[in-house]
Write an enzyme that holds these catalytic residues in place. Structure first.
Site, short mmCIF file in Angstrom:
data_model
loop_
_atom_site.label_atom_id
_atom_site.label_comp_id
_atom_site.label_asym_id
_atom_site.label_seq_id
_atom_site.Cartn_x
_atom_site.Cartn_y
_atom_site.Cartn_z
N GLU A 287 0.87 -1.20 0.00
CA GLU A 287 0.00 0.00 0.00
C GLU A 287 0.89 1.22 0.00
O GLU A 287 0.78 2.09 0.87
CB GLU A 287 -0.87 0.05 1.27
N GLY A 289 2.44 4.76 -0.81
CA GLY A 289 1.97 6.07 -1.23
C GLY A 289 3.15 6.93 -1.64
O GLY A 289 3.39 7.20 -2.82
N ARG A 290 3.95 7.29 -0.64
CA ARG A 290 5.10 8.17 -0.85
C ARG A 290 6.03 7.65 -1.94
O ARG A 290 6.45 8.40 -2.82
CB ARG A 290 5.86 8.28 0.47
N CYS A 356 -0.27 33.60 8.49
CA CYS A 356 0.08 34.28 9.74
C CYS A 356 0.49 33.23 10.77
O CYS A 356 -0.16 33.05 11.81
CB CYS A 356 -1.11 35.09 10.24
N GLU A 357 1.52 32.50 10.44
CA GLU A 357 2.09 31.46 11.29
C GLU A 357 3.57 31.48 11.01
O GLU A 357 3.98 31.35 9.85
CB GLU A 357 1.54 30.08 10.88
C1 LIG Z 1 -0.50 6.28 4.99
C2 LIG Z 1 -0.73 4.84 4.75
C3 LIG Z 1 -0.08 4.18 3.71
C4 LIG Z 1 0.93 4.85 2.81
O1 LIG Z 1 2.07 5.22 3.49
P1 LIG Z 1 3.34 5.80 2.70
O2 LIG Z 1 4.28 6.17 3.81
O3 LIG Z 1 2.88 6.95 1.91
O4 LIG Z 1 3.88 4.70 1.85
C5 LIG Z 1 -0.38 2.85 3.50
N1 LIG Z 1 -1.27 2.19 4.28
C6 LIG Z 1 -1.91 2.78 5.30
C7 LIG Z 1 -2.89 2.01 6.11
C8 LIG Z 1 -1.65 4.13 5.58
O5 LIG Z 1 -2.29 4.72 6.59
#
Ligand SMILES: *Cc1c(COP(=O)(O)O)cnc(C)c1O
Length: 428
Positions: A287, A289-290, A356-357
């Site tokens: 899963e 993302g990054r 404004c931070e």
């Molecule tokens: C945020 C998240 C990801 C993705 O994480 P990355 O660090 O972006 O790879 C995958 N699974 C779950 C359940 C998450 O909360």
């Protein structure tokens, strides 16, 4: 202490040239997030190649990282599913064409309506807690035949060197997620008795790891646990989900993970642990993302003000509402001043937005080439957890998102917010 913006060995270059970007800003006013289709596709293909030894392998892209339809559809074309954790993310995945088993639902503290929609879409539900077994049954009326559980091994988790110093979940015992080991055994037995037939095991123990050892180490833990669980419960474990956490080099002196080495490391554990236990049919899921998007997006902004007080400030037309990570975590994002890639970094700046931070700074004490009014700045590695963490503080509006296509053309994939969007929820 100051941050070095130009590291001598750095090859951290934007994926667009100055000439390309100057043409793009004629069409789309700054600030905006720009994404690199070619980079996204090539990276997704490398990931598939790294796990080609596992016929059931599937990456479920973590939608929260970049919840943008054009990006999700592009990843789907590359064979990815979608990992959702909320009602609207499930709706988004559905609207982008992800179907049934292409959707993973990994959430926590889950509202009933989200389980209802996940079940209706035929998504694979990844339970975060033992008590969610009864909650799911009570909510949707049955336990799906395919079900997954999230494991939290507790204690501390170490993979040795690497990382950026804010690995938010490297201390699983302090994290809110997942079943304990004992709850997994009990949970699998209970789920089996309630009709589940195909089981998954999931864990997410560290974030943004810059180490080829994270996935293999995690795989070792999950594979051994799966062998035990199968022996204890007789459940058929069909897939093991290594989740997210493979990081990217935000800093120029850091080196990128080698996804082929990571895939090979996981394969070794698979051969050592699962195959001898007769579990050589287990599918691997991810899963990420990054890793999938981070380097293939950048925030394009323009220098609009200079301020000389106790420090030297460059004001830009983007702010933390467009990219929250520096303000939120003190995260480093590399900055390139377009056209000055090879100029000496002999000026020290704070690069600020207009909120404004006082933490609305993309860089503090960063050594950069001399910046002139109107210069285009590229803030790197905003493709994941960039636009998506945006917000409307100070009435600032979220920017547009633009896709740089593989053929060099551009496509608006999300328009910028307008004041009408800001006022849309207000009751006067
Ligand atoms: C945020 C998240 C990801 C993705 O994480 P990355 O660090 O972006 O790879 C995958 N699974 C779950 C359940 C998450 O909360």
């Amino acid at each position: 202490m100051f941050e070095s913006g130009c590291f001598p060995m750095s090859e951290k270059r934007p994926f667009v040239t100055k000439a390309q970007l100057e043409a793009i800003v004629q069409q789309y006013p700054t600030p905006f997030h720009l994404y690199d289709e070619k980079g996204i596709r090539e990276n997704a293909r490398r990931l598939r190649e790294a796990f080609a030894w596992n016929p059931g392998f599937k990456e479920f892209f973590a939608v929260k990282a970049t919840p943008t339809p054009a990006i999700l559809k592009l990843l789907r074309e590359e064979g990815c599913g979608a990992d959702c954790s909320s009602l609207t993310e499930l709706m988004l995945a559905d609207r982008c064409g992800f179907r049934g088993g292409e959707i993973m639902f990994s959430s926590n503290d889950t509202p009933a309506e989200e389980f209802r929609l996940a079940a209706r879409l035929g998504a694979t539900i990844n339970l975060d807690d033992f008590t969610h077994i009864d909650f799911l049954k009570d909510t949707i009326g049955f336990i799906p035949e395919t079900i997954s559980c999230r494991y939290n091994p507790g204690g501390t988790f170490s993979i040795g060197a690497g990382g950026e110093g804010f690995q938010v979940m490297d201390n699983p015992g302090e994290a809110k997620y997942g079943f304990t080991r004992a709850q997994l055994t009990e949970g699998f037995q209970k789920l089996k008795a309630m009709g589940a037939k195909r089981f998954g095991l999931h864990a997410f123990l560290a974030s943004n790891t810059l180490s080829n050892a994270y996935y293999p180490t995690l795989a070792g833990i999950l594979f051994r646990t799966a062998v035990e669980l199968q022996a204890e419960t007789g459940c058929h474990i069909a897939f093991i989900n290594l989740s997210g956490g493979v990081g990217i080099p935000y800093r120029p002196e850091q080196s990128a993970n080698d996804i082929l080495a990571i895939g090979e490391g996981v394969r070794k554990r698979y051969e050592e642990i699962l195959v001898p236990a007769g579990m050589g049919d287990v599918a691997i899921c991810a899963e990420l993302g990054r890793f999938m998007l981070g380097p293939y997006g950048c925030l394009v902004t323009r220098a609009t003000h200079f301020k000389h007080t106790y420090k030297e400030y460059v004001g830009v037309d983007a702010c933390a509402a467009n990219l929250m990570r520096p303000a939120m975590y003190g995260a480093y994002h590399h900055i390139t001043v377009m056209g000055k890639e090879d100029a000496p970094c002999d000026h020290r700046y704070d690069v600020t937005g207009a909120l404004c931070e006082n933490n609305d700074k993309f860089a503090v004490d960063r050594m950069l080439p001399q910046i002139d009014l109107g210069d285009l700045l590229v803030i790197h590695d905003t493709g994941a957890h960039g636009y998506s963490m945006g917000y409307n503080y100070n009435g600032r509006l979220r920017s547009a998102e633009v896709l740089l296509r593989s053929d060099g053309s551009t496509q608006l994939i999300r328009r910028a917010e307008t004041p009408d969007d800001y006022f849309a929820t207000m009751i006067f």
